[in-house]
Structure formats: C-alpha cells, structure tokens
Scaffold this active site. Structure first.
Site, PDB file in Angstrom:
ATOM      1  N   GLU A  71     -15.074  16.023 -27.581  1.00  0.00           N
ATOM      2  CA  GLU A  71     -15.858  14.788 -27.477  1.00  0.00           C
ATOM      3  C   GLU A  71     -15.403  13.782 -28.515  1.00  0.00           C
ATOM      4  O   GLU A  71     -15.486  14.016 -29.709  1.00  0.00           O
ATOM      5  CB  GLU A  71     -17.346  15.098 -27.613  1.00  0.00           C
ATOM      6  N   THR A  87     -18.450  18.922 -17.386  1.00  0.00           N
ATOM      7  CA  THR A  87     -19.660  18.172 -17.780  1.00  0.00           C
ATOM      8  C   THR A  87     -19.218  16.882 -18.484  1.00  0.00           C
ATOM      9  O   THR A  87     -18.879  15.918 -17.820  1.00  0.00           O
ATOM     10  CB  THR A  87     -20.594  18.994 -18.711  1.00  0.00           C
ATOM     11  N   LYS A  90     -13.757  24.670 -18.802  1.00  0.00           N
ATOM     12  CA  LYS A  90     -14.444  23.416 -19.085  1.00  0.00           C
ATOM     13  C   LYS A  90     -15.090  23.532 -20.462  1.00  0.00           C
ATOM     14  O   LYS A  90     -15.375  24.623 -20.961  1.00  0.00           O
ATOM     15  CB  LYS A  90     -15.508  23.083 -18.047  1.00  0.00           C
ATOM     16  N   ASN A  93     -22.848  11.983 -28.081  1.00  0.00           N
ATOM     17  CA  ASN A  93     -23.928  12.937 -28.309  1.00  0.00           C
ATOM     18  C   ASN A  93     -25.262  12.285 -28.594  1.00  0.00           C
ATOM     19  O   ASN A  93     -26.306  12.930 -28.505  1.00  0.00           O
ATOM     20  CB  ASN A  93     -23.536  13.918 -29.410  1.00  0.00           C
ATOM     21  N   THR A 110     -28.124  16.831 -23.697  1.00  0.00           N
ATOM     22  CA  THR A 110     -27.513  18.127 -23.359  1.00  0.00           C
ATOM     23  C   THR A 110     -28.457  18.945 -22.505  1.00  0.00           C
ATOM     24  O   THR A 110     -29.579  19.169 -22.913  1.00  0.00           O
ATOM     25  CB  THR A 110     -27.190  18.927 -24.627  1.00  0.00           C
ATOM     26  N   THR A 128     -19.761  25.814 -25.450  1.00  0.00           N
ATOM     27  CA  THR A 128     -20.231  25.464 -24.100  1.00  0.00           C
ATOM     28  C   THR A 128     -19.009  25.410 -23.302  1.00  0.00           C
ATOM     29  O   THR A 128     -18.448  24.381 -23.011  1.00  0.00           O
ATOM     30  CB  THR A 128     -20.858  24.104 -23.933  1.00  0.00           C
TER      31      THR A 128
END
Lengths: 408, 408
Positions: free
Chosen positions: A279, A155, A181, A403, A408, A192
């Site tokens: 991230e 993602t 992932k 973010n 999301t 996640t």
C-alpha cells in the site's frame, strides 16, 4: 503506485486444476469477486494459516474441512469484498452455507470444500449472492483460468500477482503455478494474504506440508509492509499428481530438489510481488543482514529496520538517512553488539562504519544510491557467519491515505 | 498540530537549581539552543539513559562522569540542533571539549559536568560555537530559568513541556519541577527524549535512583509515537536538598510517599505531554488493557494496538475500525486467548464482544466516540486481574511529511 512491471507473466495451466472467476456482487456490483478452484480427484493439499487468535470464520472452517477430508479437498471457494472476520458464530454459519452450496451443486461431500475470504472485517458475509453465483462459477471452470483468478481475489491490490515455472526432471516435464493477493496488513507469520500454488507433480501430503512450511518461512514470512498480521491469511500448496510421476515421498528422490526449487521460485516471486504492490509503495527495499551469530539475530535486525517508521519515511523521501538506520540496528536488542564493527551499505555504497559516517562516503553517493525504486540496505554485523534478508517498502502519504480511507 | 492546551504551566523554581538558555548558533542562527543547569553543592542525581547500542557520545560521557562524580554533578550542558550521535570517536572528543569548557569557566572538576545533545544524527558537533556561548550561559543562570530551558531543548516539538508540583509534608513545603522534550522516535525504553526533573528535597542517591527507575517505567516507558528508540534519550532526577529535610533514605519515612506521588505526577504529565505533541498528532489515545493474567501481557496487547499502523491510520480518520483493533489484539501473542471473552470499548462504548460487533453497537455511537481528540481504547481480556495502560497518537499525513522532510 507500485514498484516494477505491472504485467502478469504467463501463468501455465496445471493439469488437474480448473478455475473460474465470477461476479457475485459481494461489495462492488459487476466486479469479479468470487473465485472457484476445482481440484482433480487425488490432489494432495498442504496449507498454512494465520496465527492471529481472532482468526476469521473461513480459516476455522478451512482448517476443519482440511482435516475432515484428509487433506484432499476438491474445491476452494474464495471471495473478496468481505473477510467474514470478527463475525462470531454467525460468520461460521455463513461460511458453512457457502461451502454447502458448492458441495450440493458439484455433488461432492461438504468437507471437501475449503472457504477463503478477504476484504472488510466485521460485516456479515452476503451468503445469498455467493450461493447464487456458484452455478455460474462451476460452469465457467477452465484450466486457463489462472489470470482471471489472480484478478478475482484482489482487494486494495493495484495489480494481480502470479508466477509460473516449468521444469524437467528425468525426462518428465512439470509445472508450478501460483497466484497471490495482499497489499497491506503484511508482516511475518502470514499477512492479509491469500496464496494458491499448484503443481501437477504427485507428492505425498506430509512431504508437501513440510515443503510448504519451509518455503513460506523464507518467502512470505520475510516480507513486511506495515507490521500488521491479518485474521484471514492462508497459503495453499496443491499437488494434483497429473504428471503421473511415482508418488514423491522422500527428500532423497531425484524430483525433490528441482520441485522444491520451482516452488521456492514461485513463493519468493509472489512474496516479493506483494511487497512491490504494498500500500502506497514507491520503493522495493531488500534488507540484507550478514555476519550474524544466528539467523534469528539477523532477522531481528532486518525486521527492526524494515518496521521502523523513521527509516521508512526516509526511504519515501529518498533520503540516505544512515543515522536512522544505525539507530534501528542499535535498538534491535542484540547482546554484546560491538557497534564499531558494524558496516552499513546502500546499494553497495559503504555509508557508515566505526559508529559513524564512512570517510569515503559523500552525500552525492547517498543521493544516487537512494534514487532508484529498488534499494538494497546491507548490514554487516561482523560477528558471525549467518545471514538473512527481508523485503519491505517505504512509508508514504499514500499508505496513510489508503488506510485512512479504506474500511478494512 | 498537537493535542490539548499549548500553554506551559507555571514552573516553580527549585531552590538549588539555576538555569540559562542561550543562542549558540548550533543549527539555526539566533535560536536559543544551549541550556545550562547549575546544581547546588550536595545535589544528588539519578539518571536513566537509552538502551540503544548505538548510543550517542554525550550519553557515553554523561554515564562516565556521573560515575566519576559519584552521582553529584554540578552542571548539565544540553544542546539542541545536533545529537552528536553516529559520530564515533571524534564525537566523544567533541563532547569532552564542551564539558571541559564549562568546567574551566566555572572552576569545577570536569567530571561534574554532564553533557546531553539532541538533533541531527551523524553531523559533527560544532564545538567552538558551544564553547563560545558557555560564558554567557553561566552569566545568565537564574532560578526562574525553567520556562526558557523548556524552550531551549526542543527539536521538532511544537511546544515546550513542563510540569510543577508543590506539596507539604510534616509542615515543610517541597517542590518538584520538570521539563522534557521529544516528539518523534518515541517508544518504550526511552525515546528521543530528554527530561530533567528536580526537587529541593534531600534524598539519598540509591533511593532516588530506585524511585526514578520505577517511575520511568510507568510513565516515559508507557508512551509510543512511532516505535522508534533514539540514540540520545536521558531522564535525570535531581534532589538539591535545599529544603533542609533530614536526608530521605527509606521508603518508610513520612516524606517518601508524598514525594514519590509528586515526582510521579510530573513524570506522567511530561510523558503525556510528549505524546500530545507527537509528530503529526491529532489524537491523544489511552490504550487501557484490563483483566490480564500479568501486567506484561496487558502491555503486550496495549503496545501491539498502539504500534499498529492500521489502527493508527484509522484513529487519524476518526474511523471506529474495531476490526483492526481485534486483529491487533489477536496477534499480540497471548497464549490460550479466548477471543469470545474479549470486550472492546471506545470511550466507554462497548463496540465488540463474542468475537464480533456488539449487538448494542451502532455506527453513530462509534463515530461519536471517535470524534474527540482524546480517546480511550479499553480492552477487557477477562482472564485475570492485572491491568496496564499506554499512551499514543494517530498516524497522519503530517507524521510522514515531518519525517520525510526532517533530516534527523
């Protein structure tokens, strides 16, 4: 931005596993966003899932089908671009429809297909495009499909994650290969994060599940990017049995320890790979806590440091801000902590002891210790013999940007 | 950046309290960085301090002197620019030297001076400049000094915080005035927060301490900017007795409830003021959780939302990202949570129910609800009658910039 080398290592095929990645057009046209695993008859499957009460529809259905198939699934269907989470009852209907499509085309029972989804929360899963892509996925299955699958499940990740180990035991060679992932929403108790690990060893299912539970606890449950836990996490360990060894059913058997070591290596490499691609990550930080009375108090200190936004922004600034580290240790809630005994190291440089800056410490040492993109923060509690380590990243502008921009 | 009006409201003098703010040159030349409170003889003092194990030297000494003076201090000495934390034994010596200077010049016992520090951690406190500034602080004491003191205790704050209430009970008028500082490192169990509240009522010390404990719990302990807890937090409630009321010693007395209400109003205004000026804050967010089985589970949900970096970055982006909110609720650890009963509101707009987006909800409504700089996130758990609210901010680029640049 990510820490460490970008290249996916060689992922050895696992006899009994074939994979395909195809473009179903779920979110981004042309992007390979649907991955299919085909598992040989007789494959044993162990799995752990998110503990989030708002778990996604595919998690509910995968749990259900795992039980219905007696832990012997034949297909794993994974889509990115849509998490099918926060979708209520219609989400479950959608997941069933996708799974049914695989069962129909493959001619197997619907309960032997496990669904997994990752991506946007709260949008209806586009069922028809997924169903339409199933035949080409089935047609494209190949033992060499691991790298394509590692890319097809991403993602916000900036790169694929995979790790592969070969080992020999009593003259027989075995392989363990895994992909994962996940880049944000990462913290203990699953993230996640989707992870699929397979071996060609034959392993009894109960033992496989125990092994997975123990290894997840010291790998995926030791990483944190932002303290958030997702609705869709899953980690799957598959044993195809194609190595033709006698079924492994005991921890005393010769194969147990070398297999466990290989799976552990894959789990830790994948877990660290998730953090390295966290991230906005510019640093890969190991927080090592030693000298605790219990492992749990070591973890408490390690996670308090790893979750502290003040520590993480200091890491981003390459600032050896030991005051924020001491403050984090101090608020971790340890009973009767004697702060005068605590020692704090950055990359083997002693920076604080006796409740203050170490006499030997200089700002130049600190700046040098913080410069690399891989940093070890070591805390010596000096009140016991237990230890624990967690892995985390800094908190950067890019984390906020990613973010604030990504739905999301 | 800060949320809401910048102006300090009128701060009514409190008979029995005189204040001064002077420039000692602790960190920034010319800046008023040293504040002195003089308290009339007979003033009762209640206080709560940080629970961080690495508490600062002034916290240790203030606790010690509070006990030695039988909760009847005569002076509070507050410096900004240096926290005197992470300074070990020399830090304690430094704090004692500053306190002794006040005692010597004022001709009172050293145990009746309480020290407080805020600012950089781990640097030696500049004792001599503080000692040198004490005479001018003593000379400058004035009942009208509240606004100057509110400015003199700030660190990364962008504006002073104060609140003042006058009320009448049985024909007698009373005043409650308070000031506070703090913008980062803010979370429950006290933050890098200093707060001083005074009333002219006469209140028995044990009752004053109970009142402060209860009110801190529903004000300062309900705010969070970044989940960090500092080494220096303190909140002090003073009762000078200059109103000449009969000593308040019981919750049944007529004065108790109106006084408590006034102190509560000041505590909540100051606590919210800290959040409104939170580091990089662009939103003031109330997280209201209703329908819980216990207050503690409501708080658990509220703080899980308020601490989630994913929720906070969505707030920064004014993104009505209910998926992240549901995910936060789901991982708060509530036993037997029936997610189908949970309702989620943004500023009175129902956005999610039955585990998914509400049928009535539109993206336009969500965007409208997120646009203002004051937002209420309301969660209805529908499994009990208890409620709780916490106050927080978004997570912005500015938060990262401030904390990456500022050496705490």
């Amino acid at each position: 931005m990510a820490v460490g080398p970008d290249d996916l290592p060689t992922l050895h095929p696992v006899p009994g596993v074939r994979l395909a990645a195809v473009a179903a057009g779920i979110k981004t046209p042309g992007r390979k966003d649907l991955v299919l695993f085909e598992l040989a008859q007789g494959t044993r499957c162990a799995a752990v899932f998110t503990r989030n009460a708002f778990c996604a529809a595919p998690v509910t259905l995968a749990r259900e089908n795992l039980q219905a198939s007696e832990n012997a699934p034949r297909y794993l269907l994974i889509n990115t671009g849509n998490a099918n989470a926060g979708t209520g009852e219609p989400g479950l209907v959608a997941a069933r429809a996708c799974v049914a499509s695989v069962a129909r085309h493959a001619g197997i029972d619907v309960s032997t297909v496990l669904p997994f989804s990752t991506g946007v929360i709260g949008e209806p899963l586009p069922v028809v495009p997924i169903q339409d892509a199933v035949p080409s996925a089935l047609a494209g299955l190949a033992e060499e499909g691991w790298a394509a699958a590692a890319n097809g499940i991403l993602t916000t990740d900036t790169r694929p994650k995979g790790h592969s180990v070969r080992f020999t035991c009593e003259g027989q060679s075995y392989v363990v290969t895994g992909i994962a992932k996940g880049a944000g929403m990462i913290r203990p108790n699953m993230a996640t994060m989707l992870s699929y690990i397979a071996t060609d060893a034959a392993v009894e299912q109960a033992l496989l599940q125990e092994m997975l539970g123990e290894l997840v606890d010291i790998s995926f449950n030791r990483i944190t990017v932002d303290g958030d836990t997702s609705t869709n996490d899953a980690c799957v360990l598959l044993a195809t049995g194609r190595a033709d060894n006698p079924m492994l059913a005991s921890r005393e058997a010769a194969l147990y320890q070398p297999l466990r070591n290989a799976v552990e290596e894959v789990c830790i490499a994948l877990a660290q790979g998730l953090v390295r691609d966290g991230e906005g990550a510019g640093k890969f930080v190991t927080v090592q806590v030693n000298g605790g009375r219990s492992e749990s108090e070591c973890l408490e200190v390690a996670f308090t440091i790893a979750h502290s936004p003040l520590v993480k922004t200091a890491l981003f600034a390459s600032d050896p801000n030991w005051g924020r580290l001491l403050a984090a240790i101090g608020r971790a809630g340890l009973a009767e902590l004697d702060v005068a005994r605590v020692q704090l190291y950055l990359n083997e440089i002693l920076i604080a002891e006796n409740g203050c800056r170490a006499a030997s410490y200089t700002e130049e040492q600190g700046a040098k210790a913080m410069a690399p993109d891989e940093i070890v923060v070591r805390v010596e509690l000096d009140r016991g013999t237990r230890t624990a380590a967690v892995w985390t990243t800094d908190l950067s502008y890019d984390y906020v940007r990613i973010n604030a921009e990504y739905r999301t």
